[in-house]
Design a protein around this motif. Structure first.
Motif, PDB file in Angstrom:
ATOM      1  N   ALA A  61       0.662  -1.248   0.059  1.00 57.17           N
ATOM      2  CA  ALA A  61      -0.108   0.105   0.086  1.00 57.17           C
ATOM      3  C   ALA A  61       0.677   1.296  -0.014  1.00 57.17           C
ATOM      4  O   ALA A  61       1.962   1.018   0.347  1.00 57.17           O
ATOM      5  CB  ALA A  61      -0.861   0.038   1.104  1.00 57.17           C
ATOM      6  N   GLU A  62       0.528   2.235  -0.420  1.00 53.45           N
ATOM      7  CA  GLU A  62       0.978   3.687  -0.466  1.00 53.45           C
ATOM      8  C   GLU A  62      -0.148   4.588  -0.045  1.00 53.45           C
ATOM      9  O   GLU A  62      -1.266   4.527  -0.133  1.00 53.45           O
ATOM     10  CB  GLU A  62       1.621   4.050  -1.777  1.00 53.45           C
ATOM     11  CG  GLU A  62       2.679   3.215  -2.178  1.00 53.45           C
ATOM     12  CD  GLU A  62       1.911   1.797  -3.272  1.00 53.45           C
ATOM     13  OE1 GLU A  62       0.964   2.283  -3.730  1.00 53.45           O
ATOM     14  OE2 GLU A  62       2.689   1.017  -3.185  1.00 53.45           O
ATOM     15  N   SER A  63       0.540   5.664   0.670  1.00 48.86           N
ATOM     16  CA  SER A  63      -0.374   6.754   0.944  1.00 48.86           C
ATOM     17  C   SER A  63       0.452   8.207   1.066  1.00 48.86           C
ATOM     18  O   SER A  63       1.642   8.073   1.521  1.00 48.86           O
ATOM     19  CB  SER A  63      -0.880   6.610   2.303  1.00 48.86           C
ATOM     20  OG  SER A  63      -1.845   7.741   2.748  1.00 48.86           O
ATOM     21  N   PRO A  64      -0.101   9.207   0.517  1.00 49.97           N
ATOM     22  CA  PRO A  64       0.698  10.406   0.559  1.00 49.97           C
ATOM     23  C   PRO A  64       0.724  11.135   1.929  1.00 49.97           C
ATOM     24  O   PRO A  64       1.563  12.000   2.166  1.00 49.97           O
ATOM     25  CB  PRO A  64      -0.318  11.530  -0.555  1.00 49.97           C
ATOM     26  CG  PRO A  64      -1.360  10.883  -0.075  1.00 49.97           C
ATOM     27  CD  PRO A  64      -1.317   9.488  -0.275  1.00 49.97           C
ATOM     28  N   VAL A 121      -8.056  10.131   4.378  1.00 49.01           N
ATOM     29  CA  VAL A 121      -6.571   9.568   4.204  1.00 49.01           C
ATOM     30  C   VAL A 121      -6.582   8.921   2.715  1.00 49.01           C
ATOM     31  O   VAL A 121      -7.430   7.897   2.673  1.00 49.01           O
ATOM     32  CB  VAL A 121      -6.315   8.661   5.372  1.00 49.01           C
ATOM     33  CG1 VAL A 121      -4.758   8.046   4.737  1.00 49.01           C
ATOM     34  CG2 VAL A 121      -5.740   9.380   6.627  1.00 49.01           C
ATOM     35  N   ALA A 122      -5.973   9.343   1.717  1.00 53.44           N
ATOM     36  CA  ALA A 122      -5.795   8.569   0.515  1.00 53.44           C
ATOM     37  C   ALA A 122      -5.062   7.531   0.547  1.00 53.44           C
ATOM     38  O   ALA A 122      -3.860   7.356   1.284  1.00 53.44           O
ATOM     39  CB  ALA A 122      -5.444   9.458  -0.439  1.00 53.44           C
ATOM     40  N   LEU A 123      -5.346   6.090   0.281  1.00 52.96           N
ATOM     41  CA  LEU A 123      -4.667   5.014   0.260  1.00 52.96           C
ATOM     42  C   LEU A 123      -4.705   4.282  -0.951  1.00 52.96           C
ATOM     43  O   LEU A 123      -5.785   3.880  -1.483  1.00 52.96           O
ATOM     44  CB  LEU A 123      -5.101   4.229   1.320  1.00 52.96           C
ATOM     45  CG  LEU A 123      -4.292   2.820   2.143  1.00 52.96           C
ATOM     46  CD1 LEU A 123      -2.945   3.316   2.359  1.00 52.96           C
ATOM     47  CD2 LEU A 123      -5.160   2.142   3.009  1.00 52.96           C
ATOM     48  N   THR A 124      -3.391   3.773  -1.473  1.00 51.53           N
ATOM     49  CA  THR A 124      -3.827   2.757  -2.894  1.00 51.53           C
ATOM     50  C   THR A 124      -3.305   1.543  -2.056  1.00 51.53           C
ATOM     51  O   THR A 124      -1.925   1.279  -1.639  1.00 51.53           O
ATOM     52  CB  THR A 124      -2.842   3.352  -3.706  1.00 51.53           C
ATOM     53  OG1 THR A 124      -3.063   4.674  -4.133  1.00 51.53           O
ATOM     54  CG2 THR A 124      -2.843   2.469  -4.926  1.00 51.53           C
ATOM     55  N   LEU A 125      -3.920   0.663  -2.378  1.00 46.01           N
ATOM     56  CA  LEU A 125      -3.950  -0.833  -2.174  1.00 46.01           C
ATOM     57  C   LEU A 125      -3.353  -1.714  -3.481  1.00 46.01           C
ATOM     58  O   LEU A 125      -3.952  -1.477  -4.424  1.00 46.01           O
ATOM     59  CB  LEU A 125      -4.946  -1.562  -1.795  1.00 46.01           C
ATOM     60  CG  LEU A 125      -5.796  -0.890  -0.515  1.00 46.01           C
ATOM     61  CD1 LEU A 125      -7.177  -1.581  -0.114  1.00 46.01           C
ATOM     62  CD2 LEU A 125      -4.886  -0.976   0.801  1.00 46.01           C
ATOM     63  N   ARG A 126      -2.150  -2.387  -3.164  1.00 45.89           N
ATOM     64  CA  ARG A 126      -1.705  -3.224  -4.184  1.00 45.89           C
ATOM     65  C   ARG A 126      -1.961  -4.509  -3.955  1.00 45.89           C
ATOM     66  O   ARG A 126      -1.676  -5.092  -3.143  1.00 45.89           O
ATOM     67  CB  ARG A 126      -0.071  -2.893  -4.537  1.00 45.89           C
ATOM     68  CG  ARG A 126       0.213  -1.579  -4.944  1.00 45.89           C
ATOM     69  CD  ARG A 126       1.636  -1.208  -5.229  1.00 45.89           C
ATOM     70  NE  ARG A 126       2.444  -1.404  -4.195  1.00 45.89           N
ATOM     71  CZ  ARG A 126       3.133  -2.388  -3.760  1.00 45.89           C
ATOM     72  NH1 ARG A 126       3.451  -3.345  -4.500  1.00 45.89           N
ATOM     73  NH2 ARG A 126       3.752  -2.335  -2.548  1.00 45.89           N
ATOM     74  N   GLY A 130      -1.246  -7.378  -9.640  1.00 43.56           N
ATOM     75  CA  GLY A 130      -0.903  -6.183 -10.253  1.00 43.56           C
ATOM     76  C   GLY A 130      -1.728  -5.093 -10.028  1.00 43.56           C
ATOM     77  O   GLY A 130      -1.642  -4.036 -10.284  1.00 43.56           O
ATOM     78  N   GLY A 131      -2.986  -5.610  -9.716  1.00 46.51           N
ATOM     79  CA  GLY A 131      -3.995  -4.546  -9.938  1.00 46.51           C
ATOM     80  C   GLY A 131      -4.207  -3.692  -8.360  1.00 46.51           C
ATOM     81  O   GLY A 131      -3.382  -4.003  -7.476  1.00 46.51           O
ATOM     82  N   THR A 132      -4.729  -2.334  -8.566  1.00 42.32           N
ATOM     83  CA  THR A 132      -4.761  -1.456  -7.358  1.00 42.32           C
ATOM     84  C   THR A 132      -6.007  -1.165  -7.229  1.00 42.32           C
ATOM     85  O   THR A 132      -6.933  -1.218  -8.019  1.00 42.32           O
ATOM     86  CB  THR A 132      -3.650  -0.272  -7.634  1.00 42.32           C
ATOM     87  OG1 THR A 132      -4.246   0.482  -8.858  1.00 42.32           O
ATOM     88  CG2 THR A 132      -2.389  -0.908  -7.855  1.00 42.32           C
ATOM     89  N   ASP A 133      -6.411  -0.753  -5.933  1.00 50.01           N
ATOM     90  CA  ASP A 133      -7.527   0.165  -5.547  1.00 50.01           C
ATOM     91  C   ASP A 133      -6.950   1.394  -4.885  1.00 50.01           C
ATOM     92  O   ASP A 133      -6.226   1.414  -3.844  1.00 50.01           O
ATOM     93  CB  ASP A 133      -8.408  -0.670  -4.663  1.00 50.01           C
ATOM     94  CG  ASP A 133      -9.364  -1.484  -5.505  1.00 50.01           C
ATOM     95  OD1 ASP A 133      -9.839  -1.372  -6.420  1.00 50.01           O
ATOM     96  OD2 ASP A 133      -9.446  -2.872  -4.750  1.00 50.01           O
TER      97      ASP A 133
END
Length: 151
Positions: A61-64, A121-126, A130-133
Motif C-alpha cells: 500500500a501507499e499513501s501521501p 486519508v488517500a490509500l492505494t492498495l496493491r 498487479g491490480g490496485t484500488d
C-alpha cells in the motif's frame, strides 16, 4: 489485414476484455486511526472481500500522508502482543478478511500531517495480480480499551 489476423485480433481483444471483468476485491468500511499532534504513526483498517473463485493477496500500500506504508499483524510473543510487518495479507477465494485494531492492519509510518477526525486519508492498495484500488479512508477517533484495574 487478412481474415486470419482479424480473427486473431478479435480473439485477443475478447480475452483481454474478459480479464477486465474479473471479480474485484470489495473494500468495506475503511477508516484511519486519529492520532494526537506529534504522534508519528497511525493505522488504517477495513474489510476486504474476495468474491472470486481464486485466492488473492494484498501485497502493499501507499499513501501521501506517510513516509512509509507497511502491512502489519499482531503476534503473541512471550506473553506480550507485538506488532510485526508482513509481506502479504492472504485473501482466500470467497472469504472476507477483516483488518482491525489488535490484528491485521495497514501501518502508516512517519506521518506527514496530523490525522484528525473528519479528515480523509488517500490509500492505494496493491494486489498480487498487479491490480490496485485507491480509497479515501475517513479518520476516526478510536478509544483504547480500559486498562484492567489492579487491587
Amino acid at each position: 489485414m487478412t481474415r486470419q489476423s482479424a480473427r486473431l485480433a478479435i480473439g485477443l481483444l475478447a480475452a483481454w476484455s474478459l480479464g477486465l471483468q474479473a471479480a474485484e476485491i470489495a473494500i468495506g468500511d475503511p477508516y484511519a486511526r486519529a492520532v494526537p499532534p506529534g504522534q508519528p504513526n497511525s493505522a488504517v483498517f477495513m474489510s476486504l472481500h474476495n468474491p472470486s473463485s481464486d485466492d488473492r493477496a494484498l501485497v502493499g500500500a501507499e499513501s501521501p500522508v506517510a513516509e512509509v506504508v507497511e502491512l502489519h499483524t499482531h503476534l503473541q510473543e512471550g506473553g506480550m502482543m507485538r506488532m510485526r510487518r508482513i509481506e502479504r495479507i492472504e485473501l482466500p477465494a470467497g472469504e472476507r478478511v477483516v483488518l482491525q485494531p489488535g490484528g491485521l492492519h495497514v501501518m502508516l509510518i512517519g506521518l506527514k500531517q496530523t490525522l484528525e477526525p473528519g479528515a480523509l486519508v488517500a490509500l492505494t492498495l496493491r494486489y498480487d495480480d498487479g491490480g490496485t484500488d485507491t480509497i479515501q479512508a475517513p479518520v476516526r477517533r478510536i478509544e483504547a480499551p480500559p486498562m484492567p484495574h489492579r487491587q
